[in-house]
Design a protein around this motif. Sequence first.
Motif, PDB file in Angstrom:
ATOM      1  N   GLY A  79       0.712  -1.148  -0.102  1.00  0.00           N
ATOM      2  CA  GLY A  79       0.008   0.198  -0.021  1.00  0.00           C
ATOM      3  C   GLY A  79       0.699   1.068  -0.064  1.00  0.00           C
ATOM      4  O   GLY A  79       1.528   1.222   0.936  1.00  0.00           O
ATOM      5  N   ALA A  80       0.537   2.196  -0.939  1.00  0.00           N
ATOM      6  CA  ALA A  80       1.316   3.326  -0.966  1.00  0.00           C
ATOM      7  C   ALA A  80       0.913   4.270   0.043  1.00  0.00           C
ATOM      8  O   ALA A  80       1.810   5.054   0.600  1.00  0.00           O
ATOM      9  N   GLU A  81      -0.161   4.338   0.699  1.00  0.00           N
ATOM     10  CA  GLU A  81      -0.530   5.030   2.048  1.00  0.00           C
ATOM     11  C   GLU A  81      -0.137   4.545   3.335  1.00  0.00           C
ATOM     12  O   GLU A  81       0.433   5.202   4.106  1.00  0.00           O
ATOM     13  N   ASP A  82      -0.371   3.203   3.366  1.00  0.00           N
ATOM     14  CA  ASP A  82      -0.248   2.492   4.638  1.00  0.00           C
ATOM     15  C   ASP A  82       1.162   1.752   4.905  1.00  0.00           C
ATOM     16  O   ASP A  82       1.507   1.051   5.869  1.00  0.00           O
ATOM     17  N   GLY A  83       1.873   1.308   3.745  1.00  0.00           N
ATOM     18  CA  GLY A  83       2.848   0.577   3.842  1.00  0.00           C
ATOM     19  C   GLY A  83       2.754  -1.057   4.136  1.00  0.00           C
ATOM     20  O   GLY A  83       3.392  -1.585   4.562  1.00  0.00           O
ATOM     21  N   VAL A  84       1.290  -1.390   4.119  1.00  0.00           N
ATOM     22  CA  VAL A  84       1.030  -2.762   4.505  1.00  0.00           C
ATOM     23  C   VAL A  84       1.163  -3.757   3.114  1.00  0.00           C
ATOM     24  O   VAL A  84       0.814  -3.220   2.021  1.00  0.00           O
ATOM     25  N   LEU A  85       1.875  -4.617   3.497  1.00  0.00           N
ATOM     26  CA  LEU A  85       1.948  -5.856   2.553  1.00  0.00           C
ATOM     27  C   LEU A  85       0.672  -6.478   2.383  1.00  0.00           C
ATOM     28  O   LEU A  85      -0.199  -7.297   3.040  1.00  0.00           O
TER      29      LEU A  85
END
Length: 318
Positions: free
Chosen positions: A29-35
């Motif tokens: 995610g470009a916003e949250d950095g979550v895979l």
Amino acid sequence: MLGGQSVDGQALVLAVDIGGTKIAGALVGAEDGVLHCRTERPTRAAEGGQAVLDSLAEVVGRLRGLPEWPRVRLVGVGSAGPVDTLRGTVSPVNIPGWRDFPLLRELDRLTDGLPGVLTGDGVAMAAAEHWRGAARGFDNALCMVVSTGVGGGLVLGGALYPGPTGNAGHIGHITVDLEGEPCPCGSRGCLELLASGTAIARHAVAAGWRPRSGAAGAAAVAESARDGDPRALAAFARAGQALAAGIAATATLVELDVVVIGGGVAQSGDLLLGPLRARLAEYATLPYVRGLRIESAALATDAGLVGAAAAALWAVEK
């Protein structure tokens, strides 16, 4: 915000992490950095350059088949080094079949022209840990990958510092043993030759250690060390001392607030970090490097993927 999308339907980054043992990929995610998705394949470095490329293609192909793929706007790739971010090429020491390999060109072909950003794996880890991990809130950090090889990346003055070609902070190839073995990089006595997982296993085997079963890798050495095997413990102590010397030298040059240690070998915990911390005081002696903070990576083995995305986002938004 990359691509102008909301968090619920946020844009995604195709993140690729290339190492000597495995090639991993994920949509981040470009916003949250979550895979949001993850896959990996063996690197197959011993089989030659085409085999490595085939593994890369399998990883990308698997992710392209996911329903989330249309939201991918950017490719971020972190690779074992050295890398050349200006030319988009890589020459990983532990992937001999790739020398001046045009990695970004190949990823452009595999993704039908998505824009790509290349960074070294150590720089990627620094970007990850500064964004979401143990270096968050620190202005000056060295983040290290201790795995098949040893890499590193720097955050200086609150910003990622990849250097002109993307190799700044590549601590694995500084010399810590003046009379040490020749390194595949062309130098001698490099930190990687003493502190990598490969080096730990090699040193233990040379001392007479043997695994109970399976491969004689660093994980097996760690298992024996936890049971008190003196040869296994000595291999980790030697690696910790070498890391202490390299870290102290780096901190002396650039002044650091924190050093974050990650990668597969770092999962051994105090087997590695205990001797590192114990020996650091012998090398970090000047007032401004005494008491240097050593932390375990917060993102564990996902740091390379989160970091590949973070470094790519940093590059396009700076």
